[in-house]
Design an enzyme around this catalytic site. Structure first.
Site, PDB file in Angstrom:
ATOM      1  N   ILE A 281      32.330  14.177  19.127  1.00 41.77           N
ATOM      2  CA  ILE A 281      33.361  13.152  19.218  1.00 41.77           C
ATOM      3  C   ILE A 281      32.654  11.617  18.844  1.00 41.77           C
ATOM      4  O   ILE A 281      33.399  10.758  18.539  1.00 41.77           O
ATOM      5  CB  ILE A 281      33.926  13.106  20.435  1.00 41.77           C
ATOM      6  CG1 ILE A 281      33.001  12.943  21.757  1.00 41.77           C
ATOM      7  CG2 ILE A 281      34.919  14.521  20.664  1.00 41.77           C
ATOM      8  CD1 ILE A 281      33.315  12.774  23.010  1.00 41.77           C
ATOM      9  N   CYS A 342      33.798  25.417  20.835  1.00 41.88           N
ATOM     10  CA  CYS A 342      32.826  24.338  20.306  1.00 41.88           C
ATOM     11  C   CYS A 342      31.963  24.061  21.784  1.00 41.88           C
ATOM     12  O   CYS A 342      31.394  25.167  22.094  1.00 41.88           O
ATOM     13  CB  CYS A 342      33.749  23.107  20.155  1.00 41.88           C
ATOM     14  SG  CYS A 342      35.007  22.623  20.925  1.00 41.88           S
ATOM     15  N   SER A 343      32.100  22.989  21.905  1.00 41.63           N
ATOM     16  CA  SER A 343      31.188  22.747  23.682  1.00 41.63           C
ATOM     17  C   SER A 343      32.377  23.155  24.671  1.00 41.63           C
ATOM     18  O   SER A 343      31.621  24.160  25.352  1.00 41.63           O
ATOM     19  CB  SER A 343      30.833  21.401  23.589  1.00 41.63           C
ATOM     20  OG  SER A 343      30.004  20.941  22.476  1.00 41.63           O
ATOM     21  N   ASP A 344      33.189  22.398  24.839  1.00 37.82           N
ATOM     22  CA  ASP A 344      34.091  22.620  26.073  1.00 37.82           C
ATOM     23  C   ASP A 344      35.526  23.229  25.441  1.00 37.82           C
ATOM     24  O   ASP A 344      36.319  23.725  26.435  1.00 37.82           O
ATOM     25  CB  ASP A 344      34.344  21.443  26.946  1.00 37.82           C
ATOM     26  CG  ASP A 344      33.027  20.803  27.651  1.00 37.82           C
ATOM     27  OD1 ASP A 344      32.415  21.442  28.085  1.00 37.82           O
ATOM     28  OD2 ASP A 344      32.872  19.549  27.611  1.00 37.82           O
ATOM     29  N   LYS A 384      42.209  16.456  25.998  1.00 35.53           N
ATOM     30  CA  LYS A 384      42.191  15.457  26.962  1.00 35.53           C
ATOM     31  C   LYS A 384      42.697  14.332  26.343  1.00 35.53           C
ATOM     32  O   LYS A 384      41.987  13.457  25.863  1.00 35.53           O
ATOM     33  CB  LYS A 384      40.638  15.347  27.424  1.00 35.53           C
ATOM     34  CG  LYS A 384      40.166  16.359  28.123  1.00 35.53           C
ATOM     35  CD  LYS A 384      38.545  16.085  28.341  1.00 35.53           C
ATOM     36  CE  LYS A 384      38.113  15.039  29.004  1.00 35.53           C
ATOM     37  NZ  LYS A 384      36.714  14.907  29.424  1.00 35.53           N
ATOM     38  N   ARG A 388      40.724  10.795  25.421  1.00 35.04           N
ATOM     39  CA  ARG A 388      40.436  10.546  23.970  1.00 35.04           C
ATOM     40  C   ARG A 388      40.935   9.571  23.332  1.00 35.04           C
ATOM     41  O   ARG A 388      40.784   8.747  22.355  1.00 35.04           O
ATOM     42  CB  ARG A 388      40.782  12.029  23.046  1.00 35.04           C
ATOM     43  CG  ARG A 388      39.732  13.012  23.658  1.00 35.04           C
ATOM     44  CD  ARG A 388      38.386  12.986  22.973  1.00 35.04           C
ATOM     45  NE  ARG A 388      37.767  14.051  23.507  1.00 35.04           N
ATOM     46  CZ  ARG A 388      37.102  14.202  24.460  1.00 35.04           C
ATOM     47  NH1 ARG A 388      36.747  13.017  25.343  1.00 35.04           N
ATOM     48  NH2 ARG A 388      36.115  15.201  24.876  1.00 35.04           N
TER      49      ARG A 388
END
Length: 708
Positions: A281, A342-344, A384, A388
């Site tokens: 991001i 991805c990550s979360d 989010k 975001r």
């Protein structure tokens, strides 16, 4: 002066500044001078000379910057999340400073309940608050895919959000997965986001999503490995599972040092791993910033613009997202199940899962299906949005254009496949704007649990209800349902990716054509539909009239034969229509006083009306009815070319749709064309958009039933 005072009271104006200059680029006009109003919800600039108003929602403002003083005054630059950039030159430095402080506070509320959606009222629009909230149901969406079934089941383990507070209440998992396996896997995955089903393809291959494992350098979880085995076994096509990690591999390896990382190939059998290489991001936020700087070059030149777009890397990021989505779609089409993370699991995962389903499923290329996809992949699975999009005052590092990127990927698909999408790019722009406006509660909050806790369905309006009420604005005139079938595979060559001018340079009026091609096609299609509906009614009327003349005695007391009608059909129709038109032009209408007058002249009292009078009265009434039908439908619509403003003086530019009244054919802005009515001249009696004046005439006139 009194009118301005009333306006100030009506809008709740906090502050007003006169003689404010507006610096414009790409325009041949001299810089405008007008008044600036600050209200509880908007910053409004009124240019009286050019009859133009610019309304900026406080929630749309992304930054307010004080520029160096000039001889004309103190410049204040306002940038918005819809990529509008306006520079106001305020005569007094004190006024500029006060406005700067006020806007800085109003655009970033500290509490989520201070957002615009909790105060917004639809006003004149006839839309109940609950409209749209019940339009999409996650369980119904999975039922459409044929789930639950013998392979996949719904679990209520997360009913109270105890396993994962960013997942929906009801999750779909392999029927063979035990409760202990699900709980163990959730503890091993970041944020408790265990692998769950998000889409079941027609090949029975499953698309699942989750977050990264907490594997570190050597940790493993037997329950998590068992859950992936269960996903493999429910696929009848192949035992192999493809795990797509959307991150660059170097980023995933770096996360191992923090106790996270990615799955070890040694611990997961029959599993193939693929890294998509989509940046995080922070990289995306910086990329968009550089792209916007390129769009705002003071001395725009071709070389500088192209170099700026290239150096921003924005189109390269768009391509990497579509590359990953196409890879996933092809894998599912070939029959292999895919697990994405991805990550979360709430940013890049949502992007590629959503796009791959658009490529595979024609339903998601319709308006209703597209909304259902957003409700499922983005809202239910916990993107989010509040963080975001920067709805409230938070850490700026949490803000990133993840959803904007996804919409741009969809726009690129529409450019390549214009006939398979039911919606146009205006829908994408509308959704993008309202994601950031907080005018509707649909995108407020970071997850489903947040929205339930905030009781948004009770306190706010739904964007889906608004879209349903303005459906005609978002229809793609090139859409062909018969071509919207199966898997679409886009061309991913670099030269096929385009710069989305309508998004990032939307407000630079000097850069756009006079009329939108899409709007021209929509207007033509609407006009054709209106005329077709009218023609069907006239054909019905002509047929009924022919039947009446065919059975009615002529002057010699003989019936018209079918043969005589057939022999003179063309001449008869022409003469009949000419006669009708002459009578309509004379505005012959039925007058009830004629009945009274005629009845008073009757001397014998045995019969008030003769049969001849009955016939004449019926003819007059029928003619009056026909007159209403003919006058209610505009045969010619005003050309959009050269129309610069609505009759209410609202400017009509490329960012504002020019809408026609179906009754009079005039062009209006969306605010003036907010009524709909059934036109007597339409056989379908469907609701059609009409202006307020035509609406008043139509509701006053006698109701005309649609012919059966």
């Amino acid at each position: 002066m009194k009118s301005q005072k009333k306006l100030s009271i009506l809008l709740g104006i906090y502050h007003r500044i006169d003689n404010v200059g507006l610096l414009e680029r790409y325009s041949s006009r001299r810089n405008a001078v007008g008044a600036l109003y600050l209200t509880a919800t908007h910053l409004i600039y009124v240019d009286h000379d050019n009859k133009r108003e610019t309304w900026i929602l406080h929630s749309h403002i992304s930054s307010v910057t004080k520029l160096p003083l000039t001889p004309q005054g103190s410049p204040l630059q306002v940038r918005t999340k819809t990529f509008l950039s306006m520079t106001f030159v305020i005569p007094k430095e004190r006024d500029a400073h006060d406005l700067f402080i006020s806007l800085s506070q109003l655009c970033q509320p500290t509490s989520i309940e201070d957002l615009y959606s909790f105060r917004y009222n639809m006003g004149s629009e006839d839309l109940p608050r609950e409209a749209g909230w019940a339009l999409f149901d996650l369980q119904l969406e999975f039922e459409r895919m044929g789930v639950p079934n013998e392979s996949w089941t719904m679990t209520s383990l997360n009913k109270d959000y105890e396993i994962c507070d960013t997942y929906p209440r009801y999750l779909y998992v392999p029927a063979t997965a035990q409760t202990a396996v699900l709980l163990g896997s959730s503890r091993f995955r970041s944020r408790g986001r265990l692998p769950v089903l998000t889409y079941l393809h027609s090949t029975k291959a499953a698309l699942c999503r989750c977050s990264q494992p907490l594997s570190g350098f050597s940790a493993r979880c037997v329950e998590d490995e068992s859950l992936l085995v269960c996903i493999q076994k429910v696929n009848p096509n192949t035992a192999q599972l493809v795990v797509v990690d959307t991150r660059p591999k170097i980023n995933a390896m770096a996360n191992r040092a923090a106790g996270k990382g990615y799955e070890s190939e040694a611990n997961y059998e029959n599993t193939r791993f693929h890294f998509a290489g989509i940046d995080n991001i922070h990289v995306m936020r910086s990329s968009l910033t550089r792209l916007l700087e390129t769009c705002e070059l003071k001395t725009p030149a071709m070389a500088a613009f192209l170099n700026g777009v290239e150096s921003s890397g924005w189109l390269r990021h768009i391509k990497s997202i579509l590359d990953a989505a196409v890879f996933i779609a092809k894998t599912l089409e070939d029959g292999s199940s895919v697990l994405v993370h991805c990550s979360d699991g709430w940013d890049r995962t949502a992007q590629v899962c959503g796009l791959s389903q658009i490529l595979l499923d024609p339903y998601y290329r319709t308006i209703h299906g597209f909304q259902a996809l957003i409700a499922k992949e983005w809202l239910s699975f916990g993107h989010k949005f509040t963080d975001r999009c920067g709805h409230i005052s938070i850490d700026p590092k949490e803000v990133s254009p993840v959803f904007t990127q996804w919409l741009e990927c969809v726009w690129n698909l529409i450019q390549q496949f214009p006939s398979v999408f039911q919606f146009n790019d205006r829908l994408l722009l509308c959704i993008h704007d309202h994601v950031h406006s907080c005018q509707f509660g649909t995108f407020v909050g970071n997850c489903q649990k947040d929205r339930i806790d905030l009781r948004l369905e009770e306190k706010t309006y739904s964007l889906w209800g608004y879209i349903a009420n303005h459906m005609n604005e978002f229809l793609n005139p090139l859409y062909k349902p018969d071509t919207n079938v199966g898997f679409i595979q886009p061309n991913l060559a670099p030269q096929t990716f385009k710069f989305w001018r309508e998004m990032y340079c939307r407000w630079e009026t000097g850069l756009h054509p006079r009329e939108s091609l899409t709007d021209l096609m929509v207007a033509s299609k609407d006009h054709i539909n209106s005329l077709d509906d009218h023609i069907r009614l006239l054909q019905k009327r002509i047929k009924l009239t022919e039947e009446k003349f065919a059975t009615h005695p002529n002057s010699n007391g003989e019936n018209n034969t079918e043969e005589s009608v057939e022999d003179n059909r063309l001449t008869y129709k022409k003469n009949l229509l000419d006669e009708m038109n002459m009578k309509v032009q004379r505005k012959i209408e039925y007058d009830p006083l004629m009945v009274t007058s005629f009845a008073n002249k009757s001397s014998d009292g045995l019969s008030l009306l003769s049969s001849d009078y009955h016939d004449k009265t019926e003819d007059i009434m029928a003619l009056a009815k026909l007159s209403d039908e003919l006058n209610s439908v505009a045969l010619e619509w005003k050309s959009v070319r050269g129309v610069k403003e609505c009759p209410c003086s609202t400017p009509l530019d490329v960012s504002t749709r020019k809408s026609h009244c179906w009754s009079c054919g005039e062009i209006y802005c969306a605010r003036c064309l907010d009524k709909s009515a059934s036109l007597p001249g339409h056989i379908s009696q469907k609701q059609s958009p009409v202006c307020r004046e035509c609406y008043r005439v139509l509701i006053k006139s006698a109701s005309v039933e649609s012919p059966e």
